[in-house]
Design a protein around this motif. Structure first.
Motif, PDB file in Angstrom:
ATOM      1  N   ALA A  66       0.837  -1.210   0.000  1.00 10.12           N
ATOM      2  CA  ALA A  66       0.000   0.000   0.000  1.00 10.12           C
ATOM      3  C   ALA A  66       0.871   1.258   0.000  1.00 10.12           C
ATOM      4  CB  ALA A  66      -0.934  -0.004   1.203  1.00 10.12           C
ATOM      5  N   THR A  67       1.921   1.254   0.786  1.00  8.98           N
ATOM      6  CA  THR A  67       2.842   2.399   0.835  1.00  8.98           C
ATOM      7  C   THR A  67       3.533   2.581  -0.509  1.00  8.98           C
ATOM      8  OG1 THR A  67       3.226   2.082   3.201  1.00  8.98           O
ATOM      9  CG2 THR A  67       4.861   3.366   1.996  1.00  8.98           C
ATOM     10  N   ILE A  68       4.000   1.490  -1.070  1.00  6.26           N
ATOM     11  CA  ILE A  68       4.693   1.557  -2.357  1.00  6.26           C
ATOM     12  C   ILE A  68       3.724   1.997  -3.446  1.00  6.26           C
ATOM     13  CG2 ILE A  68       5.936   0.207  -4.101  1.00  6.26           C
ATOM     14  CD1 ILE A  68       7.019  -1.476  -1.698  1.00  6.26           C
ATOM     15  N   SER A  69       2.492   1.536  -3.381  1.00  7.30           N
ATOM     16  CA  SER A  69       1.472   1.951  -4.352  1.00  7.30           C
ATOM     17  C   SER A  69       1.206   3.446  -4.254  1.00  7.30           C
ATOM     18  CB  SER A  69       0.181   1.158  -4.123  1.00  7.30           C
ATOM     19  OG  SER A  69      -0.775   1.520  -5.076  1.00  7.30           O
ATOM     20  N   ASP A  70       1.118   3.972  -3.023  1.00  6.19           N
ATOM     21  CA  ASP A  70       0.924   5.414  -2.835  1.00  6.19           C
ATOM     22  C   ASP A  70       2.097   6.198  -3.422  1.00  6.19           C
ATOM     23  OD1 ASP A  70      -1.494   5.015  -1.568  1.00  6.19           O
ATOM     24  OD2 ASP A  70      -0.678   5.259   0.467  1.00  6.19           O
ATOM     25  N   LEU A  71       3.301   5.711  -3.186  1.00  3.97           N
ATOM     26  CA  LEU A  71       4.494   6.380  -3.734  1.00  3.97           C
ATOM     27  C   LEU A  71       4.494   6.323  -5.262  1.00  3.97           C
ATOM     28  CD1 LEU A  71       7.151   5.104  -1.191  1.00  3.97           C
ATOM     29  CD2 LEU A  71       6.354   7.462  -1.447  1.00  3.97           C
ATOM     30  N   THR A  72       4.043   5.213  -5.799  1.00  2.00           N
ATOM     31  CA  THR A  72       3.950   5.075  -7.257  1.00  2.00           C
ATOM     32  C   THR A  72       2.970   6.101  -7.822  1.00  2.00           C
ATOM     33  OG1 THR A  72       4.466   2.719  -7.121  1.00  2.00           O
ATOM     34  CG2 THR A  72       3.380   3.485  -9.135  1.00  2.00           C
ATOM     35  N   ASP A  73       1.821   6.230  -7.171  1.00  2.00           N
ATOM     36  CA  ASP A  73       0.835   7.217  -7.606  1.00  2.00           C
ATOM     37  C   ASP A  73       1.420   8.630  -7.554  1.00  2.00           C
ATOM     38  OD1 ASP A  73      -1.006   5.200  -7.993  1.00  2.00           O
ATOM     39  OD2 ASP A  73      -2.076   5.570  -6.096  1.00  2.00           O
ATOM     40  N   GLN A  74       2.131   8.937  -6.476  1.00  2.00           N
ATOM     41  CA  GLN A  74       2.742  10.262  -6.339  1.00  2.00           C
ATOM     42  C   GLN A  74       3.770  10.506  -7.440  1.00  2.00           C
ATOM     43  OE1 GLN A  74       4.301  10.693  -2.357  1.00  2.00           O
ATOM     44  NE2 GLN A  74       2.366  10.035  -1.446  1.00  2.00           N
ATOM     45  N   ALA A  75       4.556   9.487  -7.748  1.00  5.32           N
ATOM     46  CA  ALA A  75       5.572   9.628  -8.796  1.00  5.32           C
ATOM     47  C   ALA A  75       4.919   9.865 -10.154  1.00  5.32           C
ATOM     48  CB  ALA A  75       6.459   8.381  -8.847  1.00  5.32           C
ATOM     49  N   MET A  76       3.859   9.146 -10.442  1.00  5.27           N
ATOM     50  CA  MET A  76       3.180   9.294 -11.729  1.00  5.27           C
ATOM     51  C   MET A  76       2.509  10.661 -11.831  1.00  5.27           C
ATOM     52  SD  MET A  76       4.104   6.609 -13.206  1.00  5.27           S
ATOM     53  CE  MET A  76       3.108   6.445 -14.655  1.00  5.27           C
ATOM     54  N   VAL A  91      10.267  -0.584  -9.395  1.00  5.42           N
ATOM     55  CA  VAL A  91      11.430   0.283  -9.214  1.00  5.42           C
ATOM     56  C   VAL A  91      11.419   0.903  -7.821  1.00  5.42           C
ATOM     57  CG1 VAL A  91      12.545   2.418  -9.980  1.00  5.42           C
ATOM     58  CG2 VAL A  91      11.747   0.757 -11.668  1.00  5.42           C
ATOM     59  N   ILE A  92      10.256   1.379  -7.390  1.00 10.32           N
ATOM     60  CA  ILE A  92      10.158   1.987  -6.059  1.00 10.32           C
ATOM     61  C   ILE A  92      10.351   0.927  -4.977  1.00 10.32           C
ATOM     62  CG2 ILE A  92       8.596   3.135  -4.440  1.00 10.32           C
ATOM     63  CD1 ILE A  92       7.542   4.747  -6.853  1.00 10.32           C
ATOM     64  N   ALA A  93       9.756  -0.245  -5.157  1.00 13.70           N
ATOM     65  CA  ALA A  93       9.938  -1.323  -4.179  1.00 13.70           C
ATOM     66  C   ALA A  93      11.417  -1.675  -4.050  1.00 13.70           C
ATOM     67  CB  ALA A  93       9.125  -2.549  -4.590  1.00 13.70           C
ATOM     68  N   HIS A  94      12.103  -1.769  -5.174  1.00  9.27           N
ATOM     69  CA  HIS A  94      13.534  -2.079  -5.154  1.00  9.27           C
ATOM     70  C   HIS A  94      14.318  -0.962  -4.470  1.00  9.27           C
ATOM     71  CE1 HIS A  94      17.602  -2.707  -6.667  1.00  9.27           C
ATOM     72  NE2 HIS A  94      17.268  -3.982  -6.639  1.00  9.27           N
ATOM     73  N   ALA A  95      13.967   0.275  -4.751  1.00  6.44           N
ATOM     74  CA  ALA A  95      14.652   1.413  -4.134  1.00  6.44           C
ATOM     75  C   ALA A  95      14.445   1.414  -2.624  1.00  6.44           C
ATOM     76  CB  ALA A  95      14.156   2.724  -4.738  1.00  6.44           C
ATOM     77  N   MET A  96      13.258   1.038  -2.188  1.00  6.98           N
ATOM     78  CA  MET A  96      12.978   0.984  -0.749  1.00  6.98           C
ATOM     79  C   MET A  96      13.831  -0.084  -0.068  1.00  6.98           C
ATOM     80  SD  MET A  96      10.772   3.312   0.029  1.00  6.98           S
ATOM     81  CE  MET A  96      10.169   2.784   1.621  1.00  6.98           C
TER      82      MET A  96
END
Length: 116
Positions: free
Chosen positions: A14-24, A47-52
């Motif tokens: 859920a956190t990674i999904s929120d970050l993905t939405d923010q990035a897009m 990409v965000i999951a890997h970065a985390m």
């Protein structure tokens, strides 16, 4: 990307999904097409999951996909060989602006040497 990640390491979807939405959304505000992003990195979520998971900036030697993508992009944009781009990444890290500046500086040096 590292500047915008939370200060914690998480694999919470859920956190990674929120970050993905923010990035897009940020990309959209900058006029970057979604198709351009998917062409370059594939899954923004991955990409965000890997970065985390690799907050310290170090990537396992067996997982060089992101570095290869970065090297390929730099190679295309600065007209360098992939060997040259891998060398620049190794020497200067993964900051895009720094890499692009160093790549153009390298091209200028090469052009100057050919003129001598």
């Amino acid at each position: 990307m590292a500047e915008h990640l939370p200060e914690v390491v998480t694999d919470d979807p859920a956190t990674i999904s929120d970050l993905t939405d923010q990035a897009m959304e940020a990309a959209d505000r900058e006029g970057i097409e979604v198709s351009e992003i998917y062409e370059e990195v594939g899954s923004v979520f991955e990409v965000i999951a890997h970065a985390m998971q690799h907050r310290g900036g170090s990537l396992p030697e067996t997982d060089l996909t992101e570095l290869d993508l970065l090297a390929g992009r730099l190679s295309r944009e600065a007209n360098l060989t992939e060997a040259q781009t891998h060398d620049l990444i190794e020497r200067f890290g993964t900051d895009w602006e720094k890499l692009l500046n160093e790549a153009y500086f390298l091209k200028e040096l090469e052009a100057g040497r050919r003129q001598e």
